[in-house]
Design a protein around this motif. Structure first.
Motif, PDB file in Angstrom:
ATOM      1  N   VAL A   1      41.948  31.619  46.072  1.00 48.27           N
ATOM      2  CA  VAL A   1      41.821  31.901  44.644  1.00 48.27           C
ATOM      3  C   VAL A   1      42.554  30.810  43.882  1.00 48.27           C
ATOM      4  O   VAL A   1      43.757  30.601  44.093  1.00 48.27           O
TER       5      VAL A   1
ATOM      6  N   GLN B   1      43.356  38.831  42.534  1.00 50.84           N
ATOM      7  CA  GLN B   1      41.950  38.773  42.936  1.00 50.84           C
ATOM      8  C   GLN B   1      41.792  39.055  44.425  1.00 50.84           C
ATOM      9  O   GLN B   1      40.813  39.659  44.862  1.00 50.84           O
ATOM     10  N   ARG B   2      42.780  38.624  45.216  1.00 51.60           N
ATOM     11  CA  ARG B   2      42.660  38.776  46.672  1.00 51.60           C
ATOM     12  C   ARG B   2      42.558  40.238  47.103  1.00 51.60           C
ATOM     13  O   ARG B   2      41.988  40.533  48.149  1.00 51.60           O
TER      14      ARG B   2
ATOM     15  N   LEU C   1      38.847  41.307  47.551  1.00 53.05           N
ATOM     16  CA  LEU C   1      37.928  40.569  48.420  1.00 53.05           C
ATOM     17  C   LEU C   1      37.105  41.479  49.332  1.00 53.05           C
ATOM     18  O   LEU C   1      35.912  41.239  49.520  1.00 53.05           O
TER      19      LEU C   1
ATOM     20  N   TYR D   1      42.325  34.951  54.282  1.00 55.37           N
ATOM     21  CA  TYR D   1      42.727  34.585  52.925  1.00 55.37           C
ATOM     22  C   TYR D   1      43.981  33.730  53.000  1.00 55.37           C
ATOM     23  O   TYR D   1      44.914  34.042  53.756  1.00 55.37           O
TER      24      TYR D   1
ATOM     25  N   ASP E   1      46.783  31.347  50.301  1.00 61.55           N
ATOM     26  CA  ASP E   1      47.149  30.833  48.989  1.00 61.55           C
ATOM     27  C   ASP E   1      46.746  29.367  48.891  1.00 61.55           C
ATOM     28  O   ASP E   1      46.518  28.691  49.905  1.00 61.55           O
TER      29      ASP E   1
END
Length: 368
Positions: A49, A127-128, A131, A143, A145
């Motif tokens: 993201v 947002q994660r 998912l 995922y 960062d």
């Protein structure tokens, strides 16, 4: 309407045709760029993201994933609308070696609570959490960062999925190895996983299991599914959490500890592992596998060891000799950092990198 853009790239080994996969109409704003055609189960899915000034950092992370990985990669890039064209322009210039495709998505939160999720911790960070609900056709996902750098193939952390037992749905590393400097065990005002909490900067997920699971919680005796539990958790703890969505994940896995697989610290190596003295023993023995430059250390002079690795990967040109163009210049820069605590253990920053380069050249040699 959705714009489907397909491109095929030639590399020195083979040419693979592109493929186009259908998307839920809700996500028709996403652009799709496919560079390989493989069975979905053979791809590794990686999500990130990116908002604000994180374009360069995200691209550098993606470069690190491409350099060493073996199986095909599919990048799911969630970014602010104004960053989409920049991502496209940069990524379209990458020599993907026939093994990468990517999809760009808008930043989107549930409409009835979008404002609350947007302002939670950093812009777009939460947002994660959504998912598993957005990428409904993706079985498993890594995922990361934006400030992550892969120093060994993504394949190796992806292989942890096969180590999950029947109850585990995700894998993360501890927030700290040393409780005396731990944040959660000293300051948290909410439940957290284990002794020192977990860090969500690197999160491997079996999303099929996440979507199916009913989670124990401290809000109701009724177990709730992923899409049902997020907003009640936020409402209950929003005045007590500091690190936003990571805190919510800690709360969730506190109540469902059987659902988490914990991997060692060298898979999420952060400044806290060396700035107070080296405390990630696994990295001392085997090297750093994934470097996590949180606290903005890639962009200031506070932790020059971290910045040196970032700059080396950012400036590496695909196709150049990895030993002479990446490894040797990096080691020279790291030797200049021995006046810092992290610099005193600078060899852990190149130990695994050296092995990854050796393995890559060995694979290429066998492939000829």
């Amino acid at each position: 309407r959705c714009q489907n853009l397909s491109v095929s790239f030639w590399n020195s080994y083979w040419m693979l045709p592109s493929d186009v996969c259908g998307m839920n109409c809700f996500w028709e704003a996403a652009f799709r760029y496919d560079y390989t055609k493989t069975h979905p189960s053979e791809k590794m899915h990686l999500a990130v993201v990116a908002c604000g000034e994180r374009l360069e950092e995200t691209v550098t992370m993606l470069r690190s994933a491409i350099i060493f990985s073996i199986k095909p990669l599919h990048f799911h890039i969630f970014a602010e609308d104004q960053l989409h064209e920049s991502f496209k322009d940069i990524l379209d210039e990458f020599p993907y070696e026939g093994k990468v495709n990517y999809t760009l998505y808008p930043i989107t939160f549930p409409s009835e609570s979008a404002a609350e999720w947007k302002k939670l911790f950093k812009p777009c960070a939460s947002q994660r959490l959504f998912l598993p609900l957005i990428l409904k056709n993706v079985d498993s996902l890594l995922y990361v960062d934006t400030d992550i750098l892969f120093l060994r193939p993504v394949d190796d952390i992806w292989s942890f999925l096969r180590k999950f037992n029947s109850t585990q749905i995700a894998a993360m590393a501890p927030e700290h190895e040393e409780p005396r400097i731990g944040w959660y065990n000293r300051f948290a005002r909410h439940p957290y996983y284990g002794v020192t909490g977990i860090n969500s900067g690197v999160m491997l997920m079996n999303m099929t299991r996440i979507r199916r699971k009913y989670f124990k919680n401290d809000m109701t005796p009724v177990r709730l599914q992923w899409g049902e539990i997020l907003m009640p958790l936020l409402k209950k703890y929003k005045l007590n959490i500091t690190w936003g969505d990571q805190d919510l994940l800690n709360i969730m896995f506190f109540h469902n500890p059987e659902s988490l697989y914990v991997f060692p610290c060298q898979w999420n190596y952060r400044p806290d592992h060396c700035i107070y003295g080296s405390n990630c023993k696994a990295a001392e023995e085997e090297g750093i596998f994934i470097l996590h430059g949180n606290r903005g250390v890639y962009h200031d002079d506070k932790q020059p060891t971290f910045r040196a690795v970032y700059e080396a990967i950012k400036n590496y040109s695909f196709g150049d000799d990895l030993v002479h163009s990446l490894l040797q210049p990096l080691e020279q820069e790291l030797q200049k950092t021995t006046h810092t605590y992290c610099g005193r253990v600078y060899k852990v920053f190149i130990k695994q990198l050296t092995q990854s380069i050796r393995d890559l050249y060995a694979r290429r040699s066998k492939g000829r």
